[in-house]
Design a protein around this motif. Structure first.
Motif, PDB file in Angstrom:
ATOM      1  N   ASN A 245     -24.193 -50.833  67.785  1.00  0.00           N
ATOM      2  CA  ASN A 245     -23.978 -51.642  68.996  1.00  0.00           C
ATOM      3  C   ASN A 245     -23.545 -50.809  70.197  1.00  0.00           C
ATOM      4  OD1 ASN A 245     -22.833 -54.153  70.549  1.00  0.00           O
ATOM      5  ND2 ASN A 245     -21.053 -52.837  70.179  1.00  0.00           N
ATOM      6  N   ALA A 246     -22.943 -49.632  69.968  1.00  0.00           N
ATOM      7  CA  ALA A 246     -22.461 -48.820  71.105  1.00  0.00           C
ATOM      8  C   ALA A 246     -23.636 -48.538  72.034  1.00  0.00           C
ATOM      9  CB  ALA A 246     -21.841 -47.516  70.610  1.00  0.00           C
TER      10      ALA A 246
ATOM     11  N   LEU B  41     -24.794 -47.585  76.456  1.00  0.00           N
ATOM     12  CA  LEU B  41     -24.466 -47.364  77.864  1.00  0.00           C
ATOM     13  C   LEU B  41     -25.539 -47.982  78.725  1.00  0.00           C
ATOM     14  CD1 LEU B  41     -23.534 -43.577  78.277  1.00  0.00           C
ATOM     15  CD2 LEU B  41     -21.975 -45.535  78.089  1.00  0.00           C
TER      16      LEU B  41
ATOM     17  N   MET C 158     -15.058 -51.659  70.323  1.00  0.00           N
ATOM     18  CA  MET C 158     -14.000 -52.033  71.269  1.00  0.00           C
ATOM     19  C   MET C 158     -14.584 -52.694  72.523  1.00  0.00           C
ATOM     20  SD  MET C 158     -11.468 -51.042  69.515  1.00  0.00           S
ATOM     21  CE  MET C 158     -10.063 -51.126  70.599  1.00  0.00           C
ATOM     22  N   GLY C 159     -15.891 -52.790  72.609  1.00  0.00           N
ATOM     23  CA  GLY C 159     -16.528 -53.363  73.797  1.00  0.00           C
ATOM     24  C   GLY C 159     -16.636 -54.883  73.722  1.00  0.00           C
ATOM     25  N   GLN C 160     -17.274 -55.447  74.742  1.00  0.00           N
ATOM     26  CA  GLN C 160     -17.344 -56.912  74.836  1.00  0.00           C
ATOM     27  C   GLN C 160     -17.995 -57.531  73.597  1.00  0.00           C
ATOM     28  OE1 GLN C 160     -19.998 -58.686  77.742  1.00  0.00           O
ATOM     29  NE2 GLN C 160     -18.948 -60.629  77.676  1.00  0.00           N
TER      30      GLN C 160
ATOM     31  N   ILE D 204     -28.883 -52.783  67.949  1.00  0.00           N
ATOM     32  CA  ILE D 204     -28.837 -53.747  69.056  1.00  0.00           C
ATOM     33  C   ILE D 204     -29.778 -53.319  70.184  1.00  0.00           C
ATOM     34  CG2 ILE D 204     -27.382 -54.901  70.757  1.00  0.00           C
ATOM     35  CD1 ILE D 204     -26.688 -55.701  67.845  1.00  0.00           C
TER      36      ILE D 204
ATOM     37  N   GLY E  86     -29.081 -61.104  78.676  1.00  0.00           N
ATOM     38  CA  GLY E  86     -27.854 -60.800  79.397  1.00  0.00           C
ATOM     39  C   GLY E  86     -26.701 -61.703  78.994  1.00  0.00           C
ATOM     40  N   VAL E  87     -25.552 -61.080  78.798  1.00  0.00           N
ATOM     41  CA  VAL E  87     -24.360 -61.802  78.362  1.00  0.00           C
ATOM     42  C   VAL E  87     -23.478 -62.095  79.567  1.00  0.00           C
ATOM     43  CG1 VAL E  87     -22.321 -61.677  76.875  1.00  0.00           C
ATOM     44  CG2 VAL E  87     -24.448 -60.579  76.162  1.00  0.00           C
TER      45      VAL E  87
ATOM     46  N   VAL F 137     -15.507 -44.571  71.441  1.00  0.00           N
ATOM     47  CA  VAL F 137     -14.804 -43.530  72.202  1.00  0.00           C
ATOM     48  C   VAL F 137     -13.587 -44.100  72.922  1.00  0.00           C
ATOM     49  CG1 VAL F 137     -16.651 -41.841  72.603  1.00  0.00           C
ATOM     50  CG2 VAL F 137     -16.501 -43.865  74.072  1.00  0.00           C
ATOM     51  N   THR F 138     -13.603 -45.427  73.089  1.00  0.00           N
ATOM     52  CA  THR F 138     -12.475 -46.082  73.742  1.00  0.00           C
ATOM     53  C   THR F 138     -11.434 -46.424  72.691  1.00  0.00           C
ATOM     54  OG1 THR F 138     -13.991 -47.066  75.315  1.00  0.00           O
ATOM     55  CG2 THR F 138     -11.832 -48.088  75.169  1.00  0.00           C
TER      56      THR F 138
ATOM     57  N   PHE G   3     -16.302 -47.756  65.366  1.00  0.00           N
ATOM     58  CA  PHE G   3     -16.457 -46.383  65.881  1.00  0.00           C
ATOM     59  C   PHE G   3     -16.634 -46.497  67.390  1.00  0.00           C
ATOM     60  CE2 PHE G   3     -18.584 -44.030  62.024  1.00  0.00           C
ATOM     61  CZ  PHE G   3     -17.504 -44.374  61.228  1.00  0.00           C
TER      62      PHE G   3
ATOM     63  N   TYR H 215     -32.041 -47.175  80.673  1.00  0.00           N
ATOM     64  CA  TYR H 215     -31.594 -48.183  79.708  1.00  0.00           C
ATOM     65  C   TYR H 215     -32.798 -48.844  79.029  1.00  0.00           C
ATOM     66  CZ  TYR H 215     -29.136 -52.310  77.901  1.00  0.00           C
ATOM     67  OH  TYR H 215     -28.625 -53.294  77.082  1.00  0.00           O
TER      68      TYR H 215
ATOM     69  N   THR I 119     -22.415 -39.575  69.607  1.00  0.00           N
ATOM     70  CA  THR I 119     -23.378 -38.497  69.883  1.00  0.00           C
ATOM     71  C   THR I 119     -22.973 -37.216  69.147  1.00  0.00           C
ATOM     72  OG1 THR I 119     -22.246 -37.693  71.869  1.00  0.00           O
ATOM     73  CG2 THR I 119     -23.864 -39.444  72.179  1.00  0.00           C
TER      74      THR I 119
HETATM   75  N1  LIG Z   1     -23.873 -57.233  77.734  1.00  0.00           N
HETATM   76  C1  LIG Z   1     -25.151 -57.556  77.836  1.00  0.00           C
HETATM   77  O1  LIG Z   1     -25.569 -58.297  78.714  1.00  0.00           O
HETATM   78  C2  LIG Z   1     -26.136 -56.996  76.840  1.00  0.00           C
HETATM   79  C3  LIG Z   1     -27.441 -57.503  76.803  1.00  0.00           C
HETATM   80  C4  LIG Z   1     -28.335 -56.977  75.890  1.00  0.00           C
HETATM   81  C5  LIG Z   1     -27.934 -55.976  75.044  1.00  0.00           C
HETATM   82  N2  LIG Z   1     -26.672 -55.488  75.108  1.00  0.00           N
HETATM   83  C6  LIG Z   1     -26.310 -54.394  74.218  1.00  0.00           C
HETATM   84  O2  LIG Z   1     -25.187 -54.758  73.446  1.00  0.00           O
HETATM   85  C7  LIG Z   1     -24.412 -53.598  73.164  1.00  0.00           C
HETATM   86  C8  LIG Z   1     -22.966 -53.819  73.563  1.00  0.00           C
HETATM   87  O3  LIG Z   1     -22.895 -54.131  74.922  1.00  0.00           O
HETATM   88  P1  LIG Z   1     -21.580 -54.608  75.649  1.00  0.00           P
HETATM   89  O4  LIG Z   1     -22.012 -55.472  76.765  1.00  0.00           O
HETATM   90  O5  LIG Z   1     -20.600 -55.126  74.668  1.00  0.00           O
HETATM   91  O6  LIG Z   1     -21.093 -53.247  76.285  1.00  0.00           O
HETATM   92  P2  LIG Z   1     -19.609 -52.657  76.443  1.00  0.00           P
HETATM   93  O7  LIG Z   1     -19.715 -51.608  77.480  1.00  0.00           O
HETATM   94  O8  LIG Z   1     -18.621 -53.763  76.617  1.00  0.00           O
HETATM   95  O9  LIG Z   1     -19.364 -51.992  75.020  1.00  0.00           O
HETATM   96  C9  LIG Z   1     -19.987 -50.806  74.622  1.00  0.00           C
HETATM   97  C10 LIG Z   1     -19.001 -50.023  73.812  1.00  0.00           C
HETATM   98  O10 LIG Z   1     -19.654 -48.808  73.391  1.00  0.00           O
HETATM   99  C11 LIG Z   1     -18.704 -47.768  73.500  1.00  0.00           C
HETATM  100  N3  LIG Z   1     -19.364 -46.462  73.613  1.00  0.00           N
HETATM  101  C12 LIG Z   1     -20.010 -45.959  74.690  1.00  0.00           C
HETATM  102  N4  LIG Z   1     -20.429 -44.710  74.432  1.00  0.00           N
HETATM  103  C13 LIG Z   1     -20.027 -44.416  73.167  1.00  0.00           C
HETATM  104  C14 LIG Z   1     -20.139 -43.280  72.344  1.00  0.00           C
HETATM  105  N5  LIG Z   1     -20.745 -42.162  72.785  1.00  0.00           N
HETATM  106  N6  LIG Z   1     -19.608 -43.320  71.107  1.00  0.00           N
HETATM  107  C15 LIG Z   1     -18.968 -44.441  70.662  1.00  0.00           C
HETATM  108  N7  LIG Z   1     -18.825 -45.547  71.405  1.00  0.00           N
HETATM  109  C16 LIG Z   1     -19.351 -45.530  72.639  1.00  0.00           C
HETATM  110  C17 LIG Z   1     -17.880 -48.099  74.752  1.00  0.00           C
HETATM  111  O11 LIG Z   1     -16.646 -47.429  74.744  1.00  0.00           O
HETATM  112  C18 LIG Z   1     -17.750 -49.614  74.626  1.00  0.00           C
HETATM  113  O12 LIG Z   1     -16.575 -49.992  73.949  1.00  0.00           O
HETATM  114  C19 LIG Z   1     -25.076 -52.449  73.910  1.00  0.00           C
HETATM  115  O13 LIG Z   1     -25.923 -51.742  73.027  1.00  0.00           O
HETATM  116  C20 LIG Z   1     -25.858 -53.153  74.965  1.00  0.00           C
HETATM  117  O14 LIG Z   1     -26.947 -52.409  75.412  1.00  0.00           O
HETATM  118  C21 LIG Z   1     -25.756 -55.983  75.970  1.00  0.00           C
END
Ligand SMILES: NC(=O)c1ccc[n+]([C@@H]2O[C@H](COP(=O)([O-])OP(=O)(O)OC[C@H]3O[C@@H](n4cnc5c(N)ncnc54)[C@H](O)[C@@H]3O)[C@@H](O)[C@H]2O)c1
Length: 261
Positions: free
Chosen positions: A84-85, A87, A19-21, A142, A204-205, A42-43, A40, A172, A59
């Motif tokens: 991919n999930a 924090l 559900m994340g970005q 990821i 970074g995205v 939590v959101t 999968f 992180y 977890t």
């Molecule tokens: N955005 C960036 O710049 C970037 C860069 C490098 C790597 N990443 C990695 O890409 C992945 C996704 O990042 P994003 O930017 O989409 O983040 P985001 O915060 O938009 O999405 C992360 C998702 O993980 C979920 N989540 C958190 N804890 C959880 C749990 N305990 N169980 C299930 N779901 C859980 C959140 O609810 C959220 O929907 C991450 O692993 C992040 O580290 C992101």
């Protein structure tokens, strides 16, 4: 024409954090390619078209097992798992979380490690274990450039210039480094069981960050810009599909050249 190398149709994927970005992009992109996709997360909320959302805290091993039982009953054993999930400390994290390393709170360290490392480990145990019993599967863990190299603290100077004490936190980076070797461990462990395990390391995205940050970040990247979320999908499709049938234990780096200088 569908290229058989990249053909994912009829297969089943689990995307954690769907559900994340970025997770939404992966889940939607795999569904568009004919996969049945389970998220999968939590959101809760509306999942992308063709994606079934399960409320699962990664977890919690029992929660993963429960969702897996439902998926296996209705669809079978997943072919693809995108871990991919994750924090990271948000920009508005409490001051101690973005303060000096010496005072970084233990509880914040545990929370980040719990989701990013233990959560990935548990999904590999439960879902990867089922894949190994089937004799096939592809897991994509990821990672981040911050797990390959230290964060560049100077990118956050603009916050210090605004009077804040800001240190990009340590947990992180440590958690994303752990992903690299969890990947290698499992790649060798399951190599003959037909389950491939790879890391996808991203830079970074772009996500509406402050202009000062985007400019400082872009200046640090040889390609001169941040990653667009859609640009991570190509590597996910490659690693998920038979196009990468001899790729395991690898770290595919999608970073615009960040780690090349
Ligand atoms: N955005 C960036 O710049 C970037 C860069 C490098 C790597 N990443 C990695 O890409 C992945 C996704 O990042 P994003 O930017 O989409 O983040 P985001 O915060 O938009 O999405 C992360 C998702 O993980 C979920 N989540 C958190 N804890 C959880 C749990 N305990 N169980 C299930 N779901 C859980 C959140 O609810 C959220 O929907 C991450 O692993 C992040 O580290 C992101």
């Amino acid at each position: 024409m569908t290229d058989p190398l990249f053909d994912l149709s009829g297969r089943l994927a689990v995307v954690t954090g769907g559900m994340g970005q970025l997770g939404r992009v992966y889940a939607a992109g795999l569904a568009e390619r004919g996969m049945r996709v389970a998220s999968f997360d939590v959101t809760s909320g509306e999942a992308p078209d063709g994606v079934r959302a399960y409320e699962v805290d990664i977890t919690d091993r029992a929660a993963i097992e429960k969702a897996m039982r439902e998926i296996e009953f209705e669809w079978g054993v997943p072919h693809v798992l995108i871990n991919n999930a994750g924090l990271d400390s948000p920009p508005d994290a409490p001051a101690r979380e973005v303060g000096p390393f010496e005072d970084y709170p233990e509880v914040a360290f545990d929370t980040v490690m719990d989701v990013n490392v233990k959560g990935t480990f548990l999904c590999c145990q439960v879902i990867g274990g089922a894949m190994a019993r089937e004799g096939r599967g592809s897991i994509v863990n990821i990672g981040s450039v911050y797990g390959l190299l230290s964060p560049v603290q100077g990118l956050y100077d603009f916050r210090r210039e605004q009077g804040e004490t800001f240190v990009k936190p340590v947990a992180y980076s440590v958690s994303k480094s752990a992903i690299l070797n969890l990947t290698r461990y499992l790649a060798t462990y399951w190599a003959k069981a037909g389950v491939r395990v790879n890391t996808l390391t991203l830079a970074g995205v772009e996500n509406d960050q402050p202009t000062e940050f985007v400019e400082a970040y872009a200046a640090r990247v040889p390609m001169g810009r941040m990653l667009d979320a859609g640009e991570a999908l190509g590597a996910v499709v490659f690693l998920a599909s038979d196009a990468s049938s001899y790729v395991t234990g690898a770290n595919v780096v999608v970073d615009g050249g960040w780690s090349a200088w």
